[in-house]
Design a protein around this motif. Structure first.
Motif, mmCIF file in Angstrom:
data_model
loop_
_atom_site.group_PDB
_atom_site.id
_atom_site.type_symbol
_atom_site.label_atom_id
_atom_site.label_comp_id
_atom_site.label_asym_id
_atom_site.label_seq_id
_atom_site.Cartn_x
_atom_site.Cartn_y
_atom_site.Cartn_z
ATOM 1 N N VAL A 9 0.841 -1.185 -0.243
ATOM 2 C CA VAL A 9 0.094 -0.007 0.162
ATOM 3 C C VAL A 9 0.806 1.198 0.018
ATOM 4 O O VAL A 9 2.123 1.300 0.817
ATOM 5 N N ASP A 45 3.194 2.111 -11.354
ATOM 6 C CA ASP A 45 3.064 1.882 -9.637
ATOM 7 C C ASP A 45 3.604 2.940 -9.216
ATOM 8 O O ASP A 45 3.435 3.633 -7.970
ATOM 9 N N LEU A 60 -3.655 0.782 -3.364
ATOM 10 C CA LEU A 60 -3.198 -0.502 -3.352
ATOM 11 C C LEU A 60 -2.704 -0.797 -4.665
ATOM 12 O O LEU A 60 -3.284 -0.704 -5.795
ATOM 13 N N HIS A 63 -0.378 -4.168 -10.726
ATOM 14 C CA HIS A 63 -1.517 -4.455 -11.829
ATOM 15 C C HIS A 63 -0.918 -5.506 -13.003
ATOM 16 O O HIS A 63 -1.621 -5.717 -13.837
ATOM 17 N N PRO A 127 -7.371 0.988 -5.742
ATOM 18 C CA PRO A 127 -6.446 -0.125 -6.648
ATOM 19 C C PRO A 127 -5.691 0.283 -7.867
ATOM 20 O O PRO A 127 -6.474 1.238 -8.621
ATOM 21 N N GLY A 132 -4.783 -3.486 -8.575
ATOM 22 C CA GLY A 132 -4.306 -3.714 -6.998
ATOM 23 C C GLY A 132 -3.725 -5.120 -6.810
ATOM 24 O O GLY A 132 -4.399 -5.904 -5.996
ATOM 25 N N THR A 138 -6.944 -10.344 -4.776
ATOM 26 C CA THR A 138 -7.563 -9.278 -5.175
ATOM 27 C C THR A 138 -8.969 -9.239 -5.878
ATOM 28 O O THR A 138 -9.236 -10.218 -6.171
#
Length: 361
Positions: A9, A45, A60, A63, A127, A132, A138
């Motif tokens: 996170v 990210d 979160l 991917h 997410p 996420g 997930t």
């Protein structure tokens, strides 16, 4: 019943990510819970962590993922528990004007899970790209799950979920690279390297990789580049023209996302050639080109979003090529890491030390 799992996170802008316990609800109508096996560490990210996409913290992250469907909600028919899937962020709606015109890869209304995953105190998580996947499990929209052959390596397959698909698709789908074409790829990180691989797959006769990092150029050559240009040492436009009989390349793929490299791409293409922008610019960037040159050089200027891919069409096909030994997805997996090593992986990625770090769960 909801489940508690470990996940990465980003709580606030620029702060190091943390390993947290999150709550994953049971899937509702049209949703699926996926047990993640592998997830690549992508620049996107890092953009989320840095607040470069939105300020909807906490995020979160993760991917680029592959895993196994654990449970599905009401109305889900395309995937079932036990299916090995690649996650995607283009769950097409089938009803928007693009879908109804037979162009679902341009879908203007892609969807995500309706429910939110949370921290244990009830704080809702955002997410990354609606996925996420730096998490043991997930929750996604079922349309974000594309079933592929279980024999594929999860670490390699998951990379089709973003960067590798973006690059391959920029060549195959957006650029329409054909047999005998000349192609120049400017920027040879993960996406650019994938564009080189896609151009080779399409049968391009000459593939010119351009970068300022010799390590990336070496990788591009291994993936199919016939020529390399270090643009620190020579002018990229002149070099591409010299390697194409003085004309420029039929297709130039810009995988950096900066005005200066876009201008290089624009002038490194042949008359009536194609420029494909797949590198992602930042909001403040501006581009200036003489309008007469835009008119006079003709051709096509395109942007490529997720490689203009249709996951249900492209993922199974590319995995089949991978299993046949015709598409070297393993070459993109520089290292495999644990879930608590994502922050260190961001640093290695930022330094250009890896094509992809991949979290294995």
């Amino acid at each position: 019943m909801s489940q508690q799992v470990r996940a990465v996170v980003a709580r606030s802008k620029g702060a190091p990510v943390s390993l947290e316990t999150i709550v994953v609800p049971d899937p509702g109508p049209g949703e699926a819970v996926v047990r993640i096996e592998a997830c690549g560490v992508c620049h996107t990210d890092l953009h989320y962590r840095e607040g470069g996409i939105s300020d909807d913290f906490p995020f979160l992250l993760g991917h680029e993922a592959a895993g196994v469907v654990e449970a599905v909600g009401d109305g889900v028919t395309d995937v079932a528990p036990g299916d090995f899937v690649i996650l995607n962020w283009r769950a097409v709606c089938g009803q928007c004007r693009a879908c109804l015109r037979g162009r679902p890869w341009y879908c203007f209304n892609t969807h995500n899970a309706e429910q939110r995953m949370t921290l244990t105190d009830g704080t809702e998580l955002s997410p990354a790209l609606g996925i996420g996947a730096f998490a043991e499990k997930t929750l996604v929209a079922a349309g974000q799950c594309t079933k592929v052959d279980r024999r594929a390596s999860a670490a390699a397959a998951g990379l089709l979920g973003c960067g590798v698909m973006a690059g391959i698709g920029a060549a195959l789908n957006t650029g329409s690279v054909g047999r005998g074409d000349s192609v120049a790829v400017i920027g040879c990180g993960g996406v650019g390297a994938a564009a080189v691989l896609g151009s080779k797959l399409a049968g391009a006769a000459r593939i010119i990789a351009v970068d300022i990092d010799d390590r990336k150029l070496d990788t591009a050559r291994r993936l199919g580049a016939t020529h390399t240009v270090n643009s620190k040492e020579s002018d990229a436009v002149d070099a591409v023209r010299d390697l194409t009989g003085g004309f420029g390349a039929d297709v130039v793929i810009e995988a950096v996302g900066r005005p200066e490299t876009y201008r290089q791409a624009f002038y490194a293409r042949d008359l009536a050639g194609t420029v494909v922008l797949v590198g992602v610019p930042t909001p403040e960037m501006k581009l200036e080109l003489p309008l007469l040159d835009v008119f006079g050089r003709g051709g096509t200027l395109k942007s490529s979003w997720y490689g203009d891919c249709l996951p249900s069409r492209d993922f199974p096909m590319l995995i089949d090529l991978y299993l046949q030994g015709r598409l070297d997805l393993d070459a993109f997996v520089t290292e495999t890491i644990a879930l608590d090593e994502v922050e260190k992986a961001f640093e290695r990625m930022h330094n250009g030390d890896v094509l992809r770090s991949v979290v294995l769960l």
